[in-house]
Design a protein around this motif. Structure first.
Motif, PDB file in Angstrom:
ATOM      1  N   GLN A   1     -19.945 -10.830 -13.086  1.00  0.00           N
ATOM      2  CA  GLN A   1     -18.487 -11.035 -13.118  1.00  0.00           C
ATOM      3  C   GLN A   1     -17.723  -9.717 -13.158  1.00  0.00           C
ATOM      4  OE1 GLN A   1     -16.278 -14.251 -14.915  1.00  0.00           O
ATOM      5  NE2 GLN A   1     -18.048 -14.716 -16.155  1.00  0.00           N
TER       6      GLN A   1
ATOM      7  N   THR B   1     -17.190  -8.822  -9.629  1.00  0.00           N
ATOM      8  CA  THR B   1     -16.106  -9.629  -9.057  1.00  0.00           C
ATOM      9  C   THR B   1     -14.751  -9.040  -9.447  1.00  0.00           C
ATOM     10  OG1 THR B   1     -17.534 -11.558  -9.380  1.00  0.00           O
ATOM     11  CG2 THR B   1     -15.219 -11.997  -8.906  1.00  0.00           C
TER      12      THR B   1
ATOM     13  N   ILE C   1     -12.829 -16.453 -12.654  1.00  0.00           N
ATOM     14  CA  ILE C   1     -12.796 -15.765 -13.949  1.00  0.00           C
ATOM     15  C   ILE C   1     -11.637 -16.328 -14.773  1.00  0.00           C
ATOM     16  CG2 ILE C   1     -12.574 -13.525 -15.096  1.00  0.00           C
ATOM     17  CD1 ILE C   1     -13.519 -12.216 -12.503  1.00  0.00           C
TER      18      ILE C   1
END
Ligand code: OOG
Ligand code: NI
Length: 461
Positions: free
Chosen positions: A30, A33, A246
């Motif tokens: 993440q 990302t 997210i």
């Protein structure tokens, strides 16, 4: 064989910052990302705002922003803090500022290791917010002693790394092979370990005392717990996070959105729950989990003077106390209308720090036109330009907010206020630098040079 040239602290720091980013990207997808999202938003902001691009180019920030990030670690002992200080010194990172988070219910105190000075900051502004756990805040004496004994057994730095550190301290510059070796060895300190060093019962007891204490005591070393890229539009990144899978925390910490950004605005996504291998007290494997690592983004604005900082703290406290039924961000915006929002206003009222430079027009002007003007007059005449200094540090209240958002339910535990700074500096092995002094020195040096360039050194204080 010809000697290999020395990379120097700035190059070692840049290599280390990139290596940390690559490691964290592979550990926490993440984060990757988020990096991609921040890069896209920054590019869009720069395309849409040529004035901002020109401003960042002038201040040297355009070059550094794509590589700009901070990390955070939590240490267990005085010896670890001293070792880490020596390791970071090789990369030109010095302890700046003292943050006591006990008052906010977080059992740590902290400093930020970062480069100091224009050249080093422009080369790579990598910072690490470094906290030392305060075991004395564990109420139960038996548990406290056990935690201390566990920490006393671990060694977070390798002998080879400390040999390289000692060479640096003796005044020998590391050559490029040694620099690469240093980066690889230092990286190991901050790696994640999915096996705990303690049995599950001890973990549970320490976790009950405080989750942060379990996070520090139960693992082999101080895993990096987040790495934060710098964005040019935090509101936009926050709004786009859900579309990339997210979930951000609800509010952005720090000042409200402004035309002239000040200090630091930050937001984060919640810590991940990760599988951890424990043992039972009799040695059998136990599958558990632990939440420590999260993602964060930040937008940096101008460094404030002491007066600016006092006004900021006062307005923030006011907004918190008076949100009433209203959404917090609306209360914050209302209250902050009292904080000047033009660069000229911030400068004239002595609320922010600036870097001064003589303009080409100023250098070309007749001495007669420059004489008789004071600093404000030189600025109004276009002979002297100034840009705000970037805030390179952290905000204790924001830091507490980030810590809190990852501590789960139960609310903040309040700790007795105490002056622990002397103990922290003794553990560190040196005093921390005062960030306000650093900004004031930068500002004064730029003004002195600019006035000399305009043959007006008589105005320099
Ligand atoms: C550090 C939290 C503080 C920031 O950006 O203010 C911080 C931690 O959770 O260890 O990183
Ligand atoms: Ni952070």
């Amino acid at each position: 064989m010809a000697p290999v040239p020395s990379p120097g602290p700035d190059a070692i720091r840049l290599a280390f910052s990139r290596a940390m980013s690559a490691m964290y990207r592979s550990e926490v997808p993440q984060y990757g990302t988020l990096l991609d999202l921040v890069r896209d938003v920054n590019a869009a902001v720069l395309d849409a705002d040529p004035a901002l691009r020109a401003h960042l180019a002038r201040t040297g920030e355009l070059e550094r922003i794509g590589d700009e990030r901070h990390g955070a670690i939590r240490l267990g002992t005085a010896a670890e803090l001293s070792d880490i200080r020596r390791v970071f010194a090789v990369m030109g990172m010095e302890p700046v500022g003292y943050y006591d988070l006990a008052a906010a219910g977080v059992p740590v105190h902290s400093t930020a290791f970062r480069p100091v000075g224009d050249t080093a900051l422009a080369a790579c502004p990598f910072r690490v917010f470094t906290s030392l756990i305060r075991l004395e805040l564990i109420e139960d004496p038996e548990l406290r002693a056990r935690a201390a004994a566990i920490l006393a057994r671990r060694q977070i730095v390798s002998p080879r790394l400390m040999a390289l550190v000692a060479r640096h301290e003796a005044g020998d510059a590391l050559d490029s092979h040694e620099g690469a070796e240093f980066v690889a060895e230092a990286l190991e300190i901050f790696r994640w370990h999915s096996a705990a060093t303690v049995d599950f019962d001890i973990y549970r007891q320490l976790h009950a005392a405080h989750r942060l204490i379990a996070d520090v005591v139960c693992f082999r070393g101080p895993h990096i717990n987040h790495l934060t890229p710098r964005t040019l539009d935090i509101d936009r990144v926050q709004a786009l996070m859900p579309a990339r899978g997210i979930t951000p925390k609800e509010t952005i910490e720090g000042p409200p959105p402004r035309r002239c950004p000040i200090l630091l605005r930050q937001t984060s996504f919640k810590a991940l729950e990760e599988a951890i291998a424990f043992t039972s007290p009799d040695g059998a494997p136990v599958a558990g989990h632990h939440t420590a690592r999260f993602g964060e983004i930040e937008q940096r604005g101008a460094a404030l003077t002491e007066a600016g900082r006092m006004l900021y703290d006062r307005l923030l406290a006011h907004a918190r106390a008076n949100a009433g039924g209203r959404p917090y961000d609306q209360a914050l915006r209302d209250v902050f209308t009292a904080f000047p929002d033009t660069w000229d206003g911030l400068r004239r009222q002595g609320l922010a720090f600036f870097r001064y430079a003589a303009t080409p027009a100023g250098r070309a002007a007749d001495a007669a036109d420059r004489d008789g003007l004071d600093v404000d007059g030189l600025i109004d005449a276009g002979f002297l330009a100034c840009d705000p200094l970037v805030y390179e540090d952290f905000l204790p209240v924001s830091a507490a907010g980030i810590f809190q958002s990852n501590l789960g339910g139960g609310g903040p535990q309040a700790y007795r206020p105490s002056d622990a700074r002397a103990a922290f500096e003794a553990a560190l092995g040196r005093p921390v630098l005062n960030e306000l002094d650093l900004y004031a020195t930068q500002q004064a040096a730029s003004l002195r040079q600019a006035l000399a360039d305009l043959d007006r050194s008589d105005l320099a204080a």
